[in-house]
Design a protein around this motif. Structure first.
Motif, PDB file in Angstrom:
ATOM      1  N   ALA A 156      -4.112 -21.796  14.026  1.00  0.00           N
ATOM      2  CA  ALA A 156      -5.485 -21.752  13.506  1.00  0.00           C
ATOM      3  C   ALA A 156      -5.488 -21.605  11.983  1.00  0.00           C
ATOM      4  O   ALA A 156      -6.278 -22.257  11.284  1.00  0.00           O
ATOM      5  N   LYS A 157      -4.599 -20.768  11.450  1.00  0.00           N
ATOM      6  CA  LYS A 157      -4.544 -20.567  10.003  1.00  0.00           C
ATOM      7  C   LYS A 157      -4.074 -21.825   9.286  1.00  0.00           C
ATOM      8  O   LYS A 157      -4.585 -22.165   8.205  1.00  0.00           O
ATOM      9  N   GLU A 181      -3.765 -14.653   4.475  1.00  0.00           N
ATOM     10  CA  GLU A 181      -3.854 -14.260   5.879  1.00  0.00           C
ATOM     11  C   GLU A 181      -2.754 -14.940   6.704  1.00  0.00           C
ATOM     12  O   GLU A 181      -2.217 -14.343   7.644  1.00  0.00           O
ATOM     13  N   LEU A 182      -2.435 -16.175   6.363  1.00  0.00           N
ATOM     14  CA  LEU A 182      -1.322 -16.851   7.031  1.00  0.00           C
ATOM     15  C   LEU A 182      -0.013 -16.128   6.727  1.00  0.00           C
ATOM     16  O   LEU A 182       0.836 -15.960   7.612  1.00  0.00           O
ATOM     17  N   ASP A 194     -11.446 -19.102  -1.098  1.00  0.00           N
ATOM     18  CA  ASP A 194     -11.281 -19.079   0.359  1.00  0.00           C
ATOM     19  C   ASP A 194      -9.914 -19.624   0.762  1.00  0.00           C
ATOM     20  O   ASP A 194      -9.272 -19.112   1.692  1.00  0.00           O
ATOM     21  N   TYR A 195      -9.469 -20.637   0.068  1.00  0.00           N
ATOM     22  CA  TYR A 195      -8.155 -21.216   0.334  1.00  0.00           C
ATOM     23  C   TYR A 195      -7.050 -20.187   0.068  1.00  0.00           C
ATOM     24  O   TYR A 195      -6.109 -20.036   0.851  1.00  0.00           O
ATOM     25  N   ALA A 239       0.236  -4.454   2.620  1.00  0.00           N
ATOM     26  CA  ALA A 239      -0.048  -4.031   1.247  1.00  0.00           C
ATOM     27  C   ALA A 239      -0.103  -5.226   0.308  1.00  0.00           C
ATOM     28  O   ALA A 239      -0.984  -5.311  -0.563  1.00  0.00           O
ATOM     29  N   ILE A 240       0.820  -6.164   0.481  1.00  0.00           N
ATOM     30  CA  ILE A 240       0.842  -7.357  -0.373  1.00  0.00           C
ATOM     31  C   ILE A 240      -0.397  -8.216  -0.123  1.00  0.00           C
ATOM     32  O   ILE A 240      -0.999  -8.763  -1.058  1.00  0.00           O
ATOM     33  N   THR A 241      -0.786  -8.346   1.143  1.00  0.00           N
ATOM     34  CA  THR A 241      -1.986  -9.129   1.471  1.00  0.00           C
ATOM     35  C   THR A 241      -3.230  -8.501   0.859  1.00  0.00           C
ATOM     36  O   THR A 241      -4.095  -9.201   0.302  1.00  0.00           O
TER      37      THR A 241
END
Length: 471
Positions: free
Chosen positions: A393-394, A463-464, A456-457, A175-177
Motif C-alpha cells: 500500500a505504501k 512511513e514506508l 505528502d510524498y 524516532a527517525i520517522t
C-alpha cells in the motif's frame, strides 16, 4: 546513510558556531544562508537525540535481565549458629555452614561443616569434637531435571537480549520517522514562505507601477484599489507563512542536540534541502523499483518470534510440573582429619517425593501456556500478512504521489503561461488588474498544492521507511 563520528562532531561544532543559536544564547546571527540537508539532519538525530539514546537503554535493560537470570546459578554460602547458656550450663552450641553450587540440569553440589556441642544437644546433632564435614550431591530425578525455573529464566534472559536488540531498532526507526516529519514540515513551511514572499514582492512592484501609470493618466484610480487589495492579501499570506515557519523551525530544533546533550535552535539563516524529492529514497535506503521485500528478518516479526520462543519456554516449564517431585541426595561425611580417607560406610542419604493426585492446577497451567503460545503464533501470522499488505500500500501511495507531483507541475507551468500572457495583455491595455489577480490566485494555489503534494510524498516515504524498519 551513516556518516562518521568525526564528521558529525565537526559538523555539530560548525552548526553551533555558525548557524545555530543555543536556546539561551544571544550570539549574533550570520547574514548568509546555509543548507541543512536531510541526510545531515538524520546523522545528528541518530547520534545525539535523547530518544535514540533512550532506545539504547533497552539493550542495557535486556542485558541486566540476562545477568539477573544467571544469578540463579550463583554459588551460595550459608551459615547458621545458635547457642544457649543458662546458669553456668551450656545447653547447646550449634553451628552449620554450607557451600552450594547449582548446576544446569537441576543438580546441586554441596559442601557442609557441622560443629555441635552442649549438655542437652539433640542426639541426631552429635558430631565428633573436631566437627563433621560433608560433601554431597542432590539430583531431581523427576520434575526439574530437564527444565526448571533456573534454566527457564536463563533461556528467557538470552531471548530478552535478542528481543532488546529488535525493540531498540524499532524505537530508533520510530524516532527517525518522527524527526523526519519535523524536517518535512520545516521544508514545507519554508517553501511556502518563500513563495508568498516572491508574490508579495511582485504585487508591490505592480502596485508601484500602477500608481505611476495613474499619475501619468494611463490607468484609472480604481486600478490601484484592486492592486492594493491584492498587495495586502499577499502581505497577509506572507506573514501567516512566516509564523508557521517559525513554529516549524522550533519544532525541528527539538531534534538537534550535541554530543554533550546540549539542545540547539535552528537559526533563521538555515534553509532545507532543495533537491530532497530526488534524494529522499536513497537517504532512507528505499529501493523505489522493487516492491518485493524480504520480511523474514524484519525487526517487528523477529521480536514477535522471540516472544513466541519465550512463551514456548514457559509451556515446557509448565509441562514439566506434571512430573512428580522426586529428589535424591547423597552426602559423604567425615571428620576434617579423615576427609581423604574415604569410607563407604560414612554417609547421609535422603529422598523426597511429592505428587498431587489430580494435577488440576498443573494441567490448567499447561493449557494456559499452550493457549498463550497459540495466540502469539496467530498474531505473528497476522502481523506478517499485515506488513506485506502495508508495504504494498505504501509503495502504491508513493508511486501515486510521484504521478500527482508530475501532473501538478504541468498545471503550474500552464497557469504560469496564462498569468504571463495576462500580464502582457494588461501592459498592452487589453486586460485588467482583476484578470491578472485571478490568474495569479490560481497560479499561487497550484504552486502551494505542489509544495503540499511533495510534503505528502516525503511523509509517505518516511512511513514506508518505518514499515520496512530499515535502520
Amino acid at each position: 546513510m551513516e556518516i562518521s563520528k568525526l564528521h558529525i562532531y565537526v559538523f555539530s561544532l560548525f552548526l553551533i558556531g555558525m548557524f545555530f543559536g543555543v536556546q539561551k544564547g544571544n550570539a549574533q546571527e550570520e547574514t548568509f544562508n546555509e543548507t541543512f540537508t536531510y541526510e545531515e539532519f538524520l546523522g545528528v538525530v541518530k547520534k545525539y537525540h535523547p530518544l535514540v539514546r533512550q532506545a539504547d537503554l533497552i539493550l542495557t535493560t535486556s542485558e541486566a535481565k540476562l545477568l539477573k537470570a544467571r544469578g540463579y546459578f550463583d554459588p551460595k554460602v550459608t551459615a547458621d549458629f545458635n547457642k544457649k547458656r543458662y546458669k553456668d550450663t551450656e545447653y547447646y552450641s550449634l553451628f552449620n555452614g554450607s557451600f552450594k553450587i547449582p548446576t544446569w540440569y537441576g543438580v546441586e553440589l554441596k559442601a557442609a561443616f557441622d560443629k555441635n556441642q552442649g549438655d542437652y544437644i539433640n542426639p541426631e546433632n552429635y558430631v565428633p569434637e573436631d566437627g563433621l564435614a560433608s560433601f554431597g550431591i542432590s539430583v531431581p530425578v523427576g520434575q526439574g531435571l530437564w527444565i526448571n525455573k533456573r534454566m527457564a529464566e536463563v533461556k528467557k534472559g538470552k531471548l530478552y537480549q535478542e528481543l532488546g536488540d529488535y525493540e531498540r531498532t524499532l524505537a530508533v526507526v520510530d524516532a527517525i520517522t518522527e524527526a523526519s516529519a519535523a524536517y518535512f514540515d520545516w521544508k514545507q513551511q519554508y517553501d511556502k514562505a518563500k513563495l508568498y514572499e516572491t508574490f508579495y514582492e511582485n504585487a508591490k512592484e505592480r502596485q508601484e507601477w500602477i500608481v505611476k501609470s495613474i499619475v501619468l493618466g494611463e490607468l484609472s484610480p480604481i486600478d490601484s484599489v484592486e492592486s492594493g487589495i491584492n498587495l495586502k492579501t499577499r502581505r497577509l499570506e506572507w506573514e501567516q507563512a512566516n509564523l508557521k515557519l517559525t513554529k516549524s523551525r522550533l519544532s525541528l530544533s527539538n531534534y538537534i542536540w550535541t554530543e554533550d546533550e546540549i539542545p540547539l535552535e535552528v537559526s533563521e539563516q538555515m534553509q532545507p534541502e532543495e533537491t530532497l524529492k530526488d534524494n529522499i529514497l536513497s537517504v532512507l535506503n528505499i529501493n523505489p523499483v522493487s516492491e518485493e521485500v524480504d520480511l523474514e528478518n524484519h525487526p517487528k516479526l523477529k521480536a514477535l518470534s522471540t516472544k513466541i520462543a519465550m512463551k514456548d519456554v514457559d509451556r515446557r516449564l509448565m509441562a514439566n510440573k506434571l512430573l512428580p517431585k522426586l529428589n535424591v541426595n547423597y552426602n559423604y561425611i567425615a571428620t576434617p582429619d579423615y576427609i581423604d580417607n574415604y569410607n563407604w560406610d560414612d554417609y547421609k542419604i535422603g529422598a523426597s517425593l511429592s505428587f498431587p493426585i489430580l494435577l488440576r492446577k498443573e494441567r490448567a497451567d499447561v493449557k494456559i501456556a499452550k493457549a498463550e503460545l497459540s495466540n502469539a503464533q496467530y498474531g505473528l501470522k497476522f502481523q506478517m500478512q499485515e506488513l506485506q499488505n502495508k508495504v504494498k500500500a505504501k509503495f502504491a501511495e508513493l508511486n501515486s504521489y510521484q504521478e500527482q507531483i508530475l501532473m501538478n507541475a504541468d498545471l503550474v507551468s500552464d497557469y504560469q503561461q496564462m498569468h504571463n500572457a495576462e500580464v502582457r495583455l494588461f501592459e498592452m491595455g487589453e486586460s485588467s488588474i482583476f484578470y491578472i489577480n485571478t490568474r495569479e490566485n490560481k497560479l499561487v494555489k497550484a504552486r502551494v498544492s505542489q509544495i503540499e503534494l511533495e510534503n505528502d510524498y516525503f511523509l509517505i516515504a518516511a512511513e514506508l521507511y518505518r514499515t520496512l524498519a530499515i535502520l
